[in-house]
Design an enzyme around this catalytic site. Structure first.
Site, PDB file in Angstrom:
ATOM      1  N   CYS B 134      33.788  41.813  40.655  1.00  0.00           N
ATOM      2  CA  CYS B 134      32.816  41.389  39.652  1.00  0.00           C
ATOM      3  C   CYS B 134      31.506  41.225  40.414  1.00  0.00           C
ATOM      4  CB  CYS B 134      33.235  40.080  38.989  1.00  0.00           C
ATOM      5  SG  CYS B 134      32.015  39.478  37.812  1.00  0.00           S
ATOM      6  N   CYS B 137      29.236  38.125  38.845  1.00  0.00           N
ATOM      7  CA  CYS B 137      29.630  36.718  38.989  1.00  0.00           C
ATOM      8  C   CYS B 137      31.020  36.650  39.612  1.00  0.00           C
ATOM      9  CB  CYS B 137      29.516  35.951  37.675  1.00  0.00           C
ATOM     10  SG  CYS B 137      30.351  36.659  36.246  1.00  0.00           S
ATOM     11  N   SER B 138      32.040  36.297  38.836  1.00  0.00           N
ATOM     12  CA  SER B 138      33.362  36.136  39.449  1.00  0.00           C
ATOM     13  C   SER B 138      34.471  36.350  38.426  1.00  0.00           C
ATOM     14  CB  SER B 138      33.478  34.741  40.054  1.00  0.00           C
ATOM     15  OG  SER B 138      33.227  33.761  39.049  1.00  0.00           O
ATOM     16  N   CYS B 139      34.265  37.227  37.439  1.00  0.00           N
ATOM     17  CA  CYS B 139      35.277  37.474  36.405  1.00  0.00           C
ATOM     18  C   CYS B 139      36.598  37.895  37.059  1.00  0.00           C
ATOM     19  CB  CYS B 139      34.798  38.544  35.437  1.00  0.00           C
ATOM     20  SG  CYS B 139      33.363  37.995  34.490  1.00  0.00           S
TER      21      CYS B 139
END
Lengths: 103, 232, 101
Positions: B134, B137-139
Protein backbone atom coordinates in the site's frame (compact mmCIF):
# COMPACT_ATOMS: atom_id res chain seq x y z
CA UNK A 1 6.67 16.45 -6.58
CA UNK A 2 4.27 13.91 -5.07
CA UNK A 3 2.56 14.55 -1.76
CA UNK A 4 4.46 13.33 1.29
CA UNK A 5 2.29 10.23 1.79
CA UNK A 6 2.46 9.18 -1.87
CA UNK A 7 5.61 7.08 -1.41
CA UNK A 8 5.65 4.66 -4.35
CA UNK A 9 8.94 4.82 -6.22
CA UNK A 10 10.64 7.44 -4.07
CA UNK A 11 14.39 6.99 -4.47
CA UNK A 12 15.95 5.25 -1.50
CA UNK A 13 18.80 2.88 -0.83
CA UNK A 14 17.38 1.85 2.52
CA UNK A 15 17.00 -1.86 3.06
CA UNK A 16 13.77 -2.98 4.66
CA UNK A 17 14.08 -3.08 8.41
CA UNK A 18 12.13 -6.12 9.57
CA UNK A 19 12.47 -5.55 13.27
CA UNK A 20 9.15 -4.99 15.05
CA UNK A 21 8.88 -2.36 17.74
CA UNK A 22 7.02 -3.28 20.88
CA UNK A 23 3.62 -1.60 20.88
CA UNK A 24 3.10 0.96 23.60
CA UNK A 25 -0.23 0.94 25.38
CA UNK A 26 -1.06 4.37 23.99
CA UNK A 27 -0.64 3.00 20.47
CA UNK A 28 -3.12 0.18 21.07
CA UNK A 29 -5.41 2.67 22.71
CA UNK A 30 -5.15 5.15 19.83
CA UNK A 31 -5.85 2.46 17.24
CA UNK A 32 -9.00 1.32 19.01
CA UNK A 33 -10.04 4.85 19.98
CA UNK A 34 -10.26 5.61 16.25
CA UNK A 35 -12.53 2.60 15.75
CA UNK A 36 -14.82 3.75 18.55
CA UNK A 37 -14.97 7.26 17.07
CA UNK A 38 -15.87 5.70 13.72
CA UNK A 39 -18.67 3.66 15.28
CA UNK A 40 -20.14 6.90 16.66
CA UNK A 41 -19.92 8.72 13.33
CA UNK A 42 -17.13 11.11 14.32
CA UNK A 43 -14.60 9.98 11.73
CA UNK A 44 -14.48 7.31 9.09
CA UNK A 45 -11.33 5.64 7.84
CA UNK A 46 -11.14 7.86 4.75
CA UNK A 47 -11.17 10.89 7.03
CA UNK A 48 -8.38 9.26 9.03
CA UNK A 49 -6.38 9.08 5.81
CA UNK A 50 -7.22 12.67 4.83
CA UNK A 51 -6.09 13.83 8.27
CA UNK A 52 -2.82 11.94 7.93
CA UNK A 53 -2.26 13.36 4.47
CA UNK A 54 -2.74 16.89 5.80
CA UNK A 55 0.07 16.57 8.34
CA UNK A 56 2.91 18.99 7.76
CA UNK A 57 5.43 17.10 5.56
CA UNK A 58 8.29 17.59 8.01
CA UNK A 59 6.22 16.06 10.81
CA UNK A 60 5.00 13.25 8.53
CA UNK A 61 8.60 12.32 7.77
CA UNK A 62 9.71 12.13 11.37
CA UNK A 63 6.65 10.90 13.23
CA UNK A 64 5.78 7.32 14.03
CA UNK A 65 2.74 5.53 12.62
CA UNK A 66 0.38 6.12 15.53
CA UNK A 67 1.72 9.62 16.12
CA UNK A 68 0.29 10.33 12.67
CA UNK A 69 -3.00 8.76 13.73
CA UNK A 70 -3.07 10.96 16.81
CA UNK A 71 -2.55 14.06 14.66
CA UNK A 72 -5.31 13.01 12.27
CA UNK A 73 -7.81 12.20 15.01
CA UNK A 74 -7.16 15.63 16.48
CA UNK A 75 -7.67 17.33 13.11
CA UNK A 76 -11.03 15.60 12.67
CA UNK A 77 -12.34 16.15 16.20
CA UNK A 78 -11.39 19.83 16.10
CA UNK A 79 -12.77 20.26 12.57
CA UNK A 80 -16.09 18.82 13.72
CA UNK A 81 -16.20 20.88 16.86
CA UNK A 82 -16.13 17.86 19.16
CA UNK A 83 -13.09 19.15 21.05
CA UNK A 84 -11.07 22.37 21.03
CA UNK A 85 -7.31 22.64 20.69
CA UNK A 86 -7.21 24.45 24.03
CA UNK A 87 -8.92 21.55 25.79
CA UNK A 88 -6.52 19.07 24.27
CA UNK A 89 -3.49 21.28 25.04
CA UNK A 90 -4.47 21.58 28.68
CA UNK A 91 -5.22 17.92 29.20
CA UNK A 92 -2.13 16.77 27.34
CA UNK A 93 0.00 19.04 29.52
CA UNK A 94 -1.59 17.66 32.65
CA UNK A 95 -0.90 14.12 31.49
CA UNK A 96 2.72 14.90 30.70
CA UNK A 97 3.18 16.72 34.01
CA UNK A 98 1.91 13.59 35.67
CA UNK A 99 3.71 10.95 33.64
CA UNK A 100 6.81 12.83 32.70
CA UNK A 101 8.40 14.16 29.56
CA UNK A 102 10.66 11.99 27.42
CA UNK A 103 14.28 12.75 28.06
CA UNK B 1 12.20 -1.23 22.00
CA UNK B 2 13.72 -1.23 18.56
CA UNK B 3 14.60 1.63 16.29
CA UNK B 4 13.03 1.68 12.86
CA UNK B 5 14.67 3.91 10.28
CA UNK B 6 11.30 5.34 9.38
CA UNK B 7 10.53 6.24 12.93
CA UNK B 8 12.13 9.37 14.16
CA UNK B 9 9.70 9.76 17.00
CA UNK B 10 9.65 8.65 20.53
CA UNK B 11 8.19 5.39 21.77
CA UNK B 12 7.23 5.27 25.41
CA UNK B 13 6.97 1.53 25.54
CA UNK B 14 6.90 1.28 29.28
CA UNK B 15 4.16 3.72 30.10
CA UNK B 16 0.78 2.44 31.24
CA UNK B 17 -2.26 4.68 31.37
CA UNK B 18 -3.64 5.24 34.80
CA UNK B 19 -6.20 2.68 35.85
CA UNK B 20 -5.47 0.63 32.77
CA UNK B 21 -4.42 -2.97 32.86
CA UNK B 22 -1.04 -4.32 31.92
CA UNK B 23 -1.09 -6.20 28.64
CA UNK B 24 1.13 -8.89 27.27
CA UNK B 25 2.56 -8.84 23.74
CA UNK B 26 -0.65 -10.05 22.16
CA UNK B 27 -2.61 -7.29 23.80
CA UNK B 28 -4.24 -9.56 26.36
CA UNK B 29 -4.76 -7.90 29.70
CA UNK B 30 -2.90 -9.03 32.80
CA UNK B 31 -4.50 -8.49 36.14
CA UNK B 32 -1.75 -6.35 37.60
CA UNK B 33 -1.49 -2.68 36.76
CA UNK B 34 1.98 -1.45 35.95
CA UNK B 35 3.22 2.07 35.65
CA UNK B 36 6.64 3.30 34.69
CA UNK B 37 7.10 6.97 35.28
CA UNK B 38 10.66 7.11 34.03
CA UNK B 39 9.75 6.94 30.33
CA UNK B 40 7.48 9.91 29.82
CA UNK B 41 4.91 10.80 27.22
CA UNK B 42 5.60 12.05 23.70
CA UNK B 43 3.57 14.96 22.36
CA UNK B 44 1.29 12.96 20.06
CA UNK B 45 0.91 10.19 22.62
CA UNK B 46 -0.19 12.66 25.26
CA UNK B 47 -2.64 14.32 22.88
CA UNK B 48 -4.21 10.99 21.88
CA UNK B 49 -4.68 10.04 25.51
CA UNK B 50 -5.99 13.52 26.31
CA UNK B 51 -8.65 13.29 23.60
CA UNK B 52 -9.72 9.89 24.88
CA UNK B 53 -9.95 11.06 28.48
CA UNK B 54 -11.91 14.17 27.53
CA UNK B 55 -14.47 12.27 25.49
CA UNK B 56 -14.95 9.70 28.25
CA UNK B 57 -15.48 12.53 30.76
CA UNK B 58 -18.00 14.21 28.49
CA UNK B 59 -19.84 10.91 28.20
CA UNK B 60 -19.37 10.85 24.43
CA UNK B 61 -17.76 7.44 24.68
CA UNK B 62 -18.12 4.86 27.40
CA UNK B 63 -15.31 4.12 29.81
CA UNK B 64 -14.64 0.56 28.72
CA UNK B 65 -15.45 0.98 25.05
CA UNK B 66 -11.91 1.36 23.79
CA UNK B 67 -10.72 -1.59 25.87
CA UNK B 68 -13.43 -3.75 24.32
CA UNK B 69 -12.14 -2.91 20.86
CA UNK B 70 -8.55 -3.59 21.96
CA UNK B 71 -9.71 -7.01 23.09
CA UNK B 72 -11.39 -7.67 19.73
CA UNK B 73 -8.36 -6.43 17.80
CA UNK B 74 -6.12 -8.85 19.69
CA UNK B 75 -8.00 -11.74 18.05
CA UNK B 76 -6.79 -10.68 14.62
CA UNK B 77 -3.79 -12.91 14.02
CA UNK B 78 -2.00 -14.35 10.98
CA UNK B 79 -3.19 -17.86 11.82
CA UNK B 80 -6.65 -16.73 10.62
CA UNK B 81 -5.32 -16.34 7.09
CA UNK B 82 -3.14 -19.43 7.41
CA UNK B 83 -6.22 -21.54 8.18
CA UNK B 84 -7.85 -20.38 4.94
CA UNK B 85 -4.73 -20.99 2.88
CA UNK B 86 -4.21 -24.47 4.32
CA UNK B 87 -7.83 -25.33 3.57
CA UNK B 88 -7.46 -24.00 0.01
CA UNK B 89 -4.36 -26.18 -0.44
CA UNK B 90 -6.23 -29.25 0.80
CA UNK B 91 -9.69 -28.79 -0.63
CA UNK B 92 -9.96 -27.89 -4.34
CA UNK B 93 -13.61 -26.96 -4.00
CA UNK B 94 -12.84 -24.53 -1.17
CA UNK B 95 -9.90 -23.13 -3.15
CA UNK B 96 -12.18 -22.32 -6.10
CA UNK B 97 -14.74 -20.76 -3.80
CA UNK B 98 -12.13 -18.69 -1.99
CA UNK B 99 -10.73 -17.40 -5.28
CA UNK B 100 -14.09 -16.76 -6.95
CA UNK B 101 -16.16 -15.55 -4.00
CA UNK B 102 -13.53 -14.41 -1.55
CA UNK B 103 -15.51 -12.07 0.67
CA UNK B 104 -18.44 -14.46 1.12
CA UNK B 105 -16.08 -17.35 1.80
CA UNK B 106 -14.06 -15.37 4.33
CA UNK B 107 -17.25 -14.34 6.14
CA UNK B 108 -18.58 -17.93 6.07
CA UNK B 109 -15.28 -18.98 7.65
CA UNK B 110 -16.03 -16.68 10.57
CA UNK B 111 -14.05 -13.55 9.75
CA UNK B 112 -15.56 -10.10 9.29
CA UNK B 113 -13.50 -7.80 7.06
CA UNK B 114 -12.60 -4.49 8.72
CA UNK B 115 -14.36 -1.37 7.40
CA UNK B 116 -16.57 -3.78 5.45
CA UNK B 117 -13.78 -3.78 2.86
CA UNK B 118 -13.93 -6.21 -0.01
CA UNK B 119 -11.51 -9.14 -0.01
CA UNK B 120 -9.59 -10.35 -3.03
CA UNK B 121 -7.62 -13.60 -2.95
CA UNK B 122 -4.68 -14.01 -5.34
CA UNK B 123 -2.88 -17.28 -5.93
CA UNK B 124 0.86 -17.56 -6.47
CA UNK B 125 2.04 -20.22 -8.91
CA UNK B 126 5.33 -21.08 -10.61
CA UNK B 127 4.25 -18.71 -13.39
CA UNK B 128 2.99 -15.75 -11.34
CA UNK B 129 3.99 -14.13 -8.06
CA UNK B 130 1.66 -11.53 -6.51
CA UNK B 131 3.15 -9.14 -3.97
CA UNK B 132 0.97 -6.66 -2.08
CA UNK B 133 1.88 -3.14 -0.99
CA UNK B 134 0.00 0.00 0.00
CA UNK B 135 2.12 2.88 -1.26
CA UNK B 136 -0.29 5.54 0.07
CA UNK B 137 -0.85 4.31 3.62
CA UNK B 138 -1.08 0.82 5.11
CA UNK B 139 -4.15 -1.00 3.70
CA UNK B 140 -3.87 -4.61 4.79
CA UNK B 141 -6.24 -7.52 5.57
CA UNK B 142 -5.89 -7.18 9.33
CA UNK B 143 -8.82 -9.46 10.08
CA UNK B 144 -6.91 -12.28 8.38
CA UNK B 145 -3.29 -11.34 9.08
CA UNK B 146 -3.36 -9.24 12.25
CA UNK B 147 -1.98 -5.70 12.32
CA UNK B 148 0.45 -4.93 9.51
CA UNK B 149 4.10 -5.39 10.51
CA UNK B 150 6.24 -2.28 10.87
CA UNK B 151 8.12 -3.07 7.67
CA UNK B 152 4.88 -3.08 5.66
CA UNK B 153 4.21 0.47 6.86
CA UNK B 154 7.80 1.61 6.39
CA UNK B 155 8.78 4.22 3.83
CA UNK B 156 11.40 1.89 2.38
CA UNK B 157 8.89 -0.89 1.60
CA UNK B 158 6.25 1.52 0.33
CA UNK B 159 8.71 3.13 -2.06
CA UNK B 160 10.72 0.09 -3.22
CA UNK B 161 7.97 -2.54 -3.57
CA UNK B 162 6.77 -0.98 -6.81
CA UNK B 163 10.15 -0.23 -8.40
CA UNK B 164 12.20 -3.30 -7.51
CA UNK B 165 9.92 -6.04 -6.19
CA UNK B 166 12.38 -8.83 -6.90
CA UNK B 167 15.13 -7.08 -4.96
CA UNK B 168 12.68 -6.68 -2.08
CA UNK B 169 11.69 -10.35 -2.20
CA UNK B 170 15.34 -11.27 -2.29
CA UNK B 171 15.83 -9.37 0.97
CA UNK B 172 13.07 -11.51 2.41
CA UNK B 173 14.87 -14.64 1.20
CA UNK B 174 12.85 -15.38 -1.92
CA UNK B 175 14.77 -15.71 -5.20
CA UNK B 176 12.34 -15.91 -8.09
CA UNK B 177 12.94 -17.45 -11.47
CA UNK B 178 13.29 -14.76 -14.15
CA UNK B 179 10.42 -16.42 -16.02
CA UNK B 180 8.00 -16.00 -13.12
CA UNK B 181 5.90 -12.90 -13.78
CA UNK B 182 5.78 -10.53 -10.82
CA UNK B 183 2.54 -8.67 -10.24
CA UNK B 184 2.84 -5.95 -7.66
CA UNK B 185 -0.60 -5.08 -6.32
CA UNK B 186 -0.90 -1.54 -4.93
CA UNK B 187 -3.82 -1.69 -2.49
CA UNK B 188 -6.98 0.30 -2.84
CA UNK B 189 -8.80 1.53 0.26
CA UNK B 190 -11.95 -0.44 -0.56
CA UNK B 191 -10.24 -3.81 -1.05
CA UNK B 192 -7.91 -6.04 0.90
CA UNK B 193 -5.66 -8.64 -0.70
CA UNK B 194 -4.77 -12.08 0.64
CA UNK B 195 -2.13 -14.09 -1.21
CA UNK B 196 -2.17 -17.88 -1.36
CA UNK B 197 1.49 -18.91 -1.53
CA UNK B 198 2.61 -22.02 -3.42
CA UNK B 199 2.18 -25.21 -1.46
CA UNK B 200 5.64 -26.54 -0.59
CA UNK B 201 6.74 -29.86 -2.08
CA UNK B 202 6.95 -32.85 0.22
CA UNK B 203 3.67 -32.11 1.97
CA UNK B 204 1.48 -34.76 0.35
CA UNK B 205 -0.90 -36.24 2.84
CA UNK B 206 -0.41 -33.45 5.39
CA UNK B 207 -3.46 -32.42 7.38
CA UNK B 208 -4.82 -28.87 7.19
CA UNK B 209 -3.49 -28.25 10.70
CA UNK B 210 0.00 -29.37 9.68
CA UNK B 211 -0.11 -27.34 6.49
CA UNK B 212 -1.23 -24.21 8.35
CA UNK B 213 2.06 -24.23 10.28
CA UNK B 214 3.89 -23.63 6.98
CA UNK B 215 1.81 -20.60 6.00
CA UNK B 216 3.84 -17.73 7.39
CA UNK B 217 2.47 -14.19 7.39
CA UNK B 218 4.93 -12.81 4.87
CA UNK B 219 3.99 -15.49 2.35
CA UNK B 220 0.38 -14.24 2.51
CA UNK B 221 1.62 -10.72 1.61
CA UNK B 222 3.60 -12.26 -1.23
CA UNK B 223 7.12 -11.19 -0.25
CA UNK B 224 8.14 -14.68 0.85
CA UNK B 225 7.44 -18.30 0.09
CA UNK B 226 5.61 -20.61 2.45
CA UNK B 227 7.89 -22.25 4.99
CA UNK B 228 9.58 -25.42 3.71
CA UNK B 229 8.79 -28.52 5.76
CA UNK B 230 11.51 -29.30 8.27
CA UNK B 231 12.69 -25.70 8.52
CA UNK B 232 11.48 -23.18 11.03
CA UNK C 1 -18.87 -3.71 -2.95
CA UNK C 2 -22.58 -3.73 -3.46
CA UNK C 3 -24.65 -6.39 -5.12
CA UNK C 4 -26.57 -3.72 -7.00
CA UNK C 5 -26.47 -3.99 -10.74
CA UNK C 6 -23.85 -1.79 -12.34
CA UNK C 7 -25.01 1.10 -14.46
CA UNK C 8 -23.74 1.42 -17.98
CA UNK C 9 -20.01 0.82 -17.79
CA UNK C 10 -17.56 2.96 -19.68
CA UNK C 11 -14.87 0.29 -19.97
CA UNK C 12 -14.56 -3.44 -20.37
CA UNK C 13 -11.90 -6.10 -20.22
CA UNK C 14 -8.98 -5.49 -22.56
CA UNK C 15 -9.64 -1.79 -23.10
CA UNK C 16 -6.54 0.31 -23.42
CA UNK C 17 -6.74 3.26 -21.07
CA UNK C 18 -4.62 5.91 -19.49
CA UNK C 19 -4.91 7.43 -16.05
CA UNK C 20 -5.87 11.09 -15.93
CA UNK C 21 -2.95 13.27 -14.98
CA UNK C 22 -4.57 15.45 -12.38
CA UNK C 23 -4.09 16.24 -8.72
CA UNK C 24 -7.40 17.36 -7.25
CA UNK C 25 -7.27 19.12 -3.91
CA UNK C 26 -9.60 16.55 -2.34
CA UNK C 27 -8.43 13.25 -0.90
CA UNK C 28 -7.82 10.67 -3.61
CA UNK C 29 -6.10 7.33 -3.89
CA UNK C 30 -4.50 7.45 -7.29
CA UNK C 31 -0.74 7.36 -6.71
CA UNK C 32 1.44 9.82 -8.63
CA UNK C 33 3.43 7.20 -10.47
CA UNK C 34 0.50 5.96 -12.59
CA UNK C 35 -0.91 9.39 -13.44
CA UNK C 36 -0.74 9.91 -17.18
CA UNK C 37 0.38 6.30 -17.70
CA UNK C 38 -1.12 3.76 -20.07
CA UNK C 39 -2.54 0.45 -18.94
CA UNK C 40 -5.05 -2.25 -19.82
CA UNK C 41 -8.35 -2.92 -18.07
CA UNK C 42 -8.21 -6.46 -16.62
CA UNK C 43 -11.77 -6.45 -15.32
CA UNK C 44 -14.62 -4.49 -13.86
CA UNK C 45 -14.49 -5.49 -10.21
CA UNK C 46 -17.65 -3.92 -8.85
CA UNK C 47 -19.34 -0.83 -7.49
CA UNK C 48 -17.60 0.77 -4.52
CA UNK C 49 -18.21 3.62 -2.11
CA UNK C 50 -16.57 6.85 -3.25
CA UNK C 51 -13.72 7.29 -0.78
CA UNK C 52 -12.87 10.66 -2.33
CA UNK C 53 -16.07 12.24 -1.02
CA UNK C 54 -16.31 10.05 2.06
CA UNK C 55 -12.97 11.45 3.21
CA UNK C 56 -14.67 14.82 3.42
CA UNK C 57 -17.54 13.75 5.62
CA UNK C 58 -19.91 12.72 2.83
CA UNK C 59 -21.67 9.36 2.70
CA UNK C 60 -19.62 8.35 -0.33
CA UNK C 61 -22.76 7.50 -2.25
CA UNK C 62 -23.52 6.76 -4.99
CA UNK C 63 -21.10 3.90 -5.44
CA UNK C 64 -18.80 4.10 -8.44
CA UNK C 65 -17.52 1.52 -10.91
CA UNK C 66 -14.02 0.27 -10.14
CA UNK C 67 -11.66 -1.47 -12.54
CA UNK C 68 -8.48 -3.47 -12.07
CA UNK C 69 -5.90 -1.98 -14.41
CA UNK C 70 -2.62 -3.60 -15.36
CA UNK C 71 0.52 -1.59 -16.16
CA UNK C 72 3.81 -2.77 -17.62
CA UNK C 73 6.53 -2.05 -15.09
CA UNK C 74 8.85 -1.09 -17.94
CA UNK C 75 6.35 1.64 -18.90
CA UNK C 76 6.10 3.00 -15.36
CA UNK C 77 9.78 3.17 -14.50
CA UNK C 78 12.66 4.40 -16.60
CA UNK C 79 15.27 1.64 -16.77
CA UNK C 80 13.16 -0.83 -14.78
CA UNK C 81 15.93 -3.16 -13.61
CA UNK C 82 14.00 -6.42 -13.22
CA UNK C 83 12.12 -8.78 -15.55
CA UNK C 84 10.64 -7.11 -18.62
CA UNK C 85 7.38 -9.03 -18.20
CA UNK C 86 6.67 -7.74 -14.68
CA UNK C 87 3.35 -5.99 -14.04
CA UNK C 88 1.69 -3.61 -11.62
CA UNK C 89 -1.99 -3.96 -10.73
CA UNK C 90 -4.10 -1.27 -9.20
CA UNK C 91 -7.84 -0.75 -8.77
CA UNK C 92 -9.15 2.59 -10.00
CA UNK C 93 -12.47 4.39 -10.11
CA UNK C 94 -13.93 4.92 -13.57
CA UNK C 95 -13.56 8.69 -13.42
CA UNK C 96 -9.77 8.38 -13.30
CA UNK C 97 -9.60 6.54 -16.63
CA UNK C 98 -9.67 7.70 -20.22
CA UNK C 99 -9.83 5.52 -23.28
CA UNK C 100 -6.76 5.27 -25.48
CA UNK C 101 -7.63 5.05 -29.13
Amino acid sequence: MPAVHDRGGWPTDDSIDREEHEWADWERQTQSFRTVLDSKGFMNVDELRRGIESIDPAEYETSTYFERWSASIETMLVEKGVLTIKEIDDRAKALRDRWGYPS
Amino acid sequence: MSEDKDRGGFFDTGWRPSGDVHRDEDGRPHDHPGVREDVGLGVRASRALAMHELLVEKGVIGEGEVDEVIEAVSKRVPSNGATLVAKAWSDPEFRTKLLEHPKETVIESGFVPEHNADIIVLENTPEVQHMVVCTLCSCYPTQLLGPPPDWYKSFSYRSRAVTEPRAVMSEFGLELDEKTEVRVVDSNSELRFLVIPRRPDGTDGWSEEQLATLVNRNSMIGVSAATEPGTD
Amino acid sequence: MSAAAAPKLEFSQGDRVHVKDMTPANHHRTPWYIKGRRGVVLEFIGMYVNSETRAHGDSGMPELPMYRVEFEQTHLWFDYPESQSDKLWIDLYEHWLERDE
